[in-house]
Design a protein around this motif. Structure first.
Motif, short mmCIF file in Angstrom:
data_model
loop_
_atom_site.label_atom_id
_atom_site.label_comp_id
_atom_site.label_asym_id
_atom_site.label_seq_id
_atom_site.Cartn_x
_atom_site.Cartn_y
_atom_site.Cartn_z
N CYS A 62 3.90 -6.07 3.67
CA CYS A 62 2.93 -6.93 2.99
C CYS A 62 3.49 -7.29 1.61
O CYS A 62 3.75 -6.39 0.80
CB CYS A 62 1.57 -6.24 2.86
N HIS A 78 -5.11 -2.60 0.19
CA HIS A 78 -4.81 -3.63 1.20
C HIS A 78 -6.05 -3.93 2.04
O HIS A 78 -6.56 -3.07 2.75
CB HIS A 78 -3.66 -3.18 2.11
N HIS A 134 -3.17 -10.41 2.87
CA HIS A 134 -3.74 -9.45 1.90
C HIS A 134 -4.70 -10.30 1.08
O HIS A 134 -4.25 -11.24 0.40
CB HIS A 134 -2.61 -8.84 1.04
ZN ZN Z 1 -1.17 -5.69 1.25
#
Ligand code: ZN
Ligand code: AMP
Length: 114
Positions: free
Chosen positions: A4, A46, A98
């Motif tokens: 991410c 997250h 995200h």
């Molecule tokens: Zn993230």
């Protein structure tokens, strides 16, 4: 969360131009700005998208909006006006999974968006 980009920024593995940080929230300049002011405000935890908000994490919205309001003042767009956008899913063009809040301002913004 591995893979991410925004978790990478939070963890310091990926650089960013930070404009605000507190214990819950990080804000940094968008790498591809669409307006003179284009800041992304994200939770440090997250969360994939609005669809992933539930009773366990929805309290993050208060610190996010507190930060958005403060950053608008800091960038001098509080009075002239600004827009907050969260894209959710494919049709909206969400490219980073995200959750993030675009703060856009510093010019007249078209409405409705395309
Ligand atoms: Zn993230
Ligand atoms: P969205 O299309 O709503 O998912 O928005 C993702 C945004 O993240 C886009 O405006 C990108 O320009 C921005 N972005 C992607 N990678 C980075 C990065 N490393 N630093 C800052 N902004 C980024």
């Amino acid at each position: 969360m591995e893979n991410c980009i925004f978790c990478g920024i939070i963890e310091g593995r990926i650089p960013c131009e930070k404009v605000y940080e507190d214990e819950n929230v990080l804000a940094f300049k968008d790498i591809n700005p669409e307006a003179p002011v284009h800041v992304l405000v994200i939770p440090k935890k997250h969360i994939e998208s609005i669809n992933a908000l539930d009773e366990s994490n929805i309290s993050i919205l208060a610190p996010i909006y507190r930060a958005l309001k403060k950053i608008a003042v800091d960038f001098n767009i509080s009075e002239s006006g600004y827009r907050v956008v969260t894209n959710c899913g494919e049709d909206a063009g969400q490219t980073v999974q995200h959750i993030h809040f675009h703060l856009l301002g510093g010019r007249s913004l078209n409405w409705p968006p395309g």
